[in-house]
Write a protein that holds these residues in place. Structure first.
Motif, PDB file in Angstrom:
ATOM      1  N   HIS A  29       0.824  -1.197   0.000  1.00 44.92           N
ATOM      2  CA  HIS A  29       0.000   0.000   0.000  1.00 44.92           C
ATOM      3  C   HIS A  29       0.865   1.257   0.000  1.00 44.92           C
ATOM      4  O   HIS A  29       1.841   1.291   0.726  1.00 44.92           O
ATOM      5  CB  HIS A  29      -0.879  -0.034   1.264  1.00 44.92           C
ATOM      6  CG  HIS A  29      -1.903   1.022   1.319  1.00 44.92           C
ATOM      7  ND1 HIS A  29      -3.084   0.936   0.638  1.00 44.92           N
ATOM      8  CD2 HIS A  29      -1.907   2.203   1.970  1.00 44.92           C
ATOM      9  CE1 HIS A  29      -3.785   2.023   0.883  1.00 44.92           C
ATOM     10  NE2 HIS A  29      -3.101   2.800   1.691  1.00 44.92           N
ATOM     11  N   THR A  30       0.656   2.294  -0.711  1.00 43.97           N
ATOM     12  CA  THR A  30      -0.448   2.506  -1.617  1.00 43.97           C
ATOM     13  C   THR A  30      -0.087   2.105  -3.051  1.00 43.97           C
ATOM     14  O   THR A  30      -0.833   1.399  -3.733  1.00 43.97           O
ATOM     15  CB  THR A  30      -0.837   4.016  -1.610  1.00 43.97           C
ATOM     16  OG1 THR A  30      -1.098   4.417  -0.284  1.00 43.97           O
ATOM     17  CG2 THR A  30      -2.027   4.317  -2.490  1.00 43.97           C
ATOM     18  N   ASP A  71       6.832  -2.625  -4.471  1.00 41.87           N
ATOM     19  CA  ASP A  71       6.642  -1.315  -3.844  1.00 41.87           C
ATOM     20  C   ASP A  71       7.133  -0.235  -4.797  1.00 41.87           C
ATOM     21  O   ASP A  71       7.871  -0.525  -5.736  1.00 41.87           O
ATOM     22  CB  ASP A  71       7.361  -1.245  -2.494  1.00 41.87           C
ATOM     23  CG  ASP A  71       6.715  -0.254  -1.534  1.00 41.87           C
ATOM     24  OD1 ASP A  71       5.832   0.523  -1.951  1.00 41.87           O
ATOM     25  OD2 ASP A  71       7.099  -0.244  -0.344  1.00 41.87           O
ATOM     26  N   ASP A  72       6.703   1.010  -4.544  1.00 42.46           N
ATOM     27  CA  ASP A  72       7.116   2.088  -5.453  1.00 42.46           C
ATOM     28  C   ASP A  72       8.564   2.489  -5.206  1.00 42.46           C
ATOM     29  O   ASP A  72       9.342   2.614  -6.146  1.00 42.46           O
ATOM     30  CB  ASP A  72       6.157   3.294  -5.375  1.00 42.46           C
ATOM     31  CG  ASP A  72       6.009   3.892  -3.982  1.00 42.46           C
ATOM     32  OD1 ASP A  72       6.463   3.277  -2.996  1.00 42.46           O
ATOM     33  OD2 ASP A  72       5.415   4.988  -3.879  1.00 42.46           O
TER      34      ASP A  72
HETATM   35 MG    MG Z   1       4.748   3.180   0.536  1.00 47.39          MG
END
Ligand code: MG
Ligand code: 5GP
Length: 177
Positions: free
Chosen positions: A39-40, A102-103
């Motif tokens: 998330h996100t 993940d980003d």
């Molecule tokens: Mg994050």
């Protein structure tokens, strides 16, 4: 303030396509794979990757979600503790090779918490990590298996990863706080 554009929409798309190929190559196909987004913005990235793998292999890999938030008990960086808020994993992880998405990878503390959360659910065959941006500054012995862009940063810089799904456009930018 905005300092530089790092990736445009086409470059982000190409990076995700390359990562899909790397995952399939390293795992010899998509059998037993599962993708778990953090998330996100790891969640839409996991969905994009699942779609790309479906195009390439004709296999729909299961996807799941982890919600991990950095909890600050004071203002110092060192005391940031990630807490796990929510887990949505509706498949048996014991038979899966899991790729976490993940980003941005920074200190590694979020991923450490994610590994904890997965361990509570079972014993995956393996866990790998894919991120759009590795900005350095690791504080734990954690590294990504698949990286969209290695971007050395200073601690006062932040990386903005915007995704169509969450931000209305696909772009990676470097900002100074
Ligand atoms: Mg994050
Ligand atoms: P870490 O736990 O490795 O210190 O930080 C990684 C987590 O915090 C990721 O979930 C990521 O979304 C967020 N994060 C840390 N630094 C940045 C940054 O510069 N830009 C963005 N977009 N997220 C960051």
């Amino acid at each position: 303030h905005h300092k530089a554009q790092i990736l445009d929409a086409h470059e982000m798309k190409r990076a995700m396509t390359r990562i899909a190929h790397e995952i399939l190559e390293r795992n010899k196909g998509a059998a037993d794979l599962a993708l778990v987004g953090i998330h996100t913005r790891g969640i839409p990235l996991a969905e994009q990757l699942a779609q790309k793998i479906a195009e390439l292999e004709g296999i729909q890999v299961p996807t799941g979600k982890l919600d991990i938030t950095l909890y600050r008990d004071d203002l110092s960086e060192i005391s940031r503790q990630p807490i796990i808020r929510r887990t949505e994993i509706n498949f048996d992880i014991g038979t899966k090779k899991i790729v976490l998405l993940d980003d941005v990878l920074f200190t590694g503390r979020t991923i450490r918490a994610a590994l904890d959360a997965l361990t509570d659910l079972g014993r995956p065959k393996s866990i790998q990590l894919a991120v759009m941006v590795d900005r350095g500054h690791r504080e734990l012995p954690i590294r990504a298996d698949y990286v969209g862009k290695n971007l050395p940063t200073s601690k006062t810089e932040v990386v903005k990863v915007k995704l169509a799904e969450t931000d209305g456009e696909d772009v990676v930018e470097l900002w100074e706080l």
